[in-house]
Scaffold this motif. Structure first.
Motif, PDB file in Angstrom:
ATOM      1  N   SER A  78       0.817  -1.220   0.000  1.00 52.82           N
ATOM      2  CA  SER A  78       0.000   0.000   0.000  1.00 52.82           C
ATOM      3  C   SER A  78       0.851   1.272   0.000  1.00 52.82           C
ATOM      4  N   ARG A  79       2.181   1.137  -0.142  1.00 58.40           N
ATOM      5  CA  ARG A  79       3.059   2.309  -0.173  1.00 58.40           C
ATOM      6  C   ARG A  79       2.850   3.092  -1.457  1.00 58.40           C
ATOM      7  N   LYS A  80       3.057   4.410  -1.370  1.00 61.81           N
ATOM      8  CA  LYS A  80       2.979   5.307  -2.525  1.00 61.81           C
ATOM      9  C   LYS A  80       4.191   6.220  -2.512  1.00 61.81           C
ATOM     10  N   LEU A  89       5.142  -0.880  -6.676  1.00 61.70           N
ATOM     11  CA  LEU A  89       4.988  -2.310  -6.919  1.00 61.70           C
ATOM     12  C   LEU A  89       5.726  -3.103  -5.839  1.00 61.70           C
ATOM     13  N   LEU A  90       5.082  -4.142  -5.348  1.00 61.36           N
ATOM     14  CA  LEU A  90       5.713  -5.048  -4.392  1.00 61.36           C
ATOM     15  C   LEU A  90       5.974  -6.363  -5.110  1.00 61.36           C
ATOM     16  N   GLN A 101       1.103 -21.888  -1.253  1.00 62.43           N
ATOM     17  CA  GLN A 101       0.688 -21.420   0.066  1.00 62.43           C
ATOM     18  C   GLN A 101       0.629 -19.897   0.111  1.00 62.43           C
ATOM     19  N   VAL A 102       1.628 -19.249  -0.466  1.00 68.22           N
ATOM     20  CA  VAL A 102       1.639 -17.785  -0.473  1.00 68.22           C
ATOM     21  C   VAL A 102       0.521 -17.252  -1.369  1.00 68.22           C
ATOM     22  N   LYS A 103       0.258 -17.942  -2.461  1.00 68.52           N
ATOM     23  CA  LYS A 103      -0.831 -17.532  -3.352  1.00 68.52           C
ATOM     24  C   LYS A 103      -2.181 -17.594  -2.623  1.00 68.52           C
ATOM     25  N   GLU A 104      -2.366 -18.608  -1.790  1.00 65.10           N
ATOM     26  CA  GLU A 104      -3.593 -18.712  -0.987  1.00 65.10           C
ATOM     27  C   GLU A 104      -3.658 -17.614   0.062  1.00 65.10           C
ATOM     28  N   LYS A 112      -7.542  -3.624  -3.991  1.00 69.56           N
ATOM     29  CA  LYS A 112      -6.742  -2.435  -4.320  1.00 69.56           C
ATOM     30  C   LYS A 112      -5.264  -2.684  -4.080  1.00 69.56           C
ATOM     31  N   VAL A 113      -4.977  -3.370  -3.000  1.00 71.24           N
ATOM     32  CA  VAL A 113      -3.593  -3.669  -2.649  1.00 71.24           C
ATOM     33  C   VAL A 113      -3.048  -4.770  -3.557  1.00 71.24           C
ATOM     34  N   LYS A 114      -3.899  -5.724  -3.938  1.00 69.75           N
ATOM     35  CA  LYS A 114      -3.468  -6.860  -4.755  1.00 69.75           C
ATOM     36  C   LYS A 114      -2.969  -6.427  -6.133  1.00 69.75           C
ATOM     37  N   ARG A 115      -3.457  -5.282  -6.624  1.00 72.72           N
ATOM     38  CA  ARG A 115      -2.998  -4.776  -7.921  1.00 72.72           C
ATOM     39  C   ARG A 115      -1.521  -4.398  -7.909  1.00 72.72           C
ATOM     40  N   ASN A 116      -1.000  -4.056  -6.725  1.00 66.84           N
ATOM     41  CA  ASN A 116       0.392  -3.618  -6.598  1.00 66.84           C
ATOM     42  C   ASN A 116       1.347  -4.759  -6.265  1.00 66.84           C
ATOM     43  N   ILE A 117       0.861  -6.003  -6.285  1.00 69.86           N
ATOM     44  CA  ILE A 117       1.687  -7.140  -5.885  1.00 69.86           C
ATOM     45  C   ILE A 117       1.970  -8.014  -7.096  1.00 69.86           C
TER      46      ILE A 117
END
Length: 142
Positions: A78-80, A89-90, A101-104, A112-117
């Motif tokens: 969520s950083r900008k 982007l993370l 496991q990480v995908k789950e 909103k946060v998932k778009r930056n990962i």
């Protein structure tokens, strides 16, 4: 497959380069400075591509099973940027055995946060070239 921490960071830096980011700082490097702590979390790589920035972290076995992992991902994703307020982007590097496991875990993160990962596998690729395979075969006629 046991990948050392330094090798995992090297493979994450290669992924940064593949995406077009150049490395501003990285952990366990020789020439680049160590990245600063963001919030209360350590990051492994910080990269830049024109006006876009990216943060990279690698996860090992302890990190995958850490109960604070979702908090860490939410905070870092969520950083900008300070000046233009663009999202950062993370990039998360995960060994292949923990990828599902990480995908789950990422399913519980806000959209909103998932778009930056961007989730990436850390694979140690040791492919042999066809030429080396061809030359190691036995000669039939000499």
């Amino acid at each position: 497959m046991n990948i050392t921490e330094r090798k995992a960071i090297d493979l994450l830096v290669n992924e940064f380069w593949r995406l077009g980011f150049f490395t501003v700082s990285r952990r366990l490097g020789t020439y680049l400075p160590e990245p600063e702590v963001i919030g209360k979390f350590k990051v492994d790589v910080i990269g830049r591509q024109k006006e876009k920035y990216a943060i990279g972290i690698t996860l090992n076995q302890e990190d995958v099973f850490d109960p604070n992992l979702i908090e860490k991902i939410n905070y870092l994703a969520s950083r900008k940027t300070r000046s233009s307020d663009n999202p950062i982007l993370l990039l998360i590097g995960v060994p292949d055995i923990y990828f599902k496991q990480v995908k789950e875990i990422l399913l519980s993160v806000d959209e909103k946060v998932k778009r930056n990962i961007k989730l990436t596998r850390i694979l140690e690729k040791d492919f042999e070239s066809r030429r080396s395979i061809r030359h190691t075969q036995q000669l039939i006629f000499s």
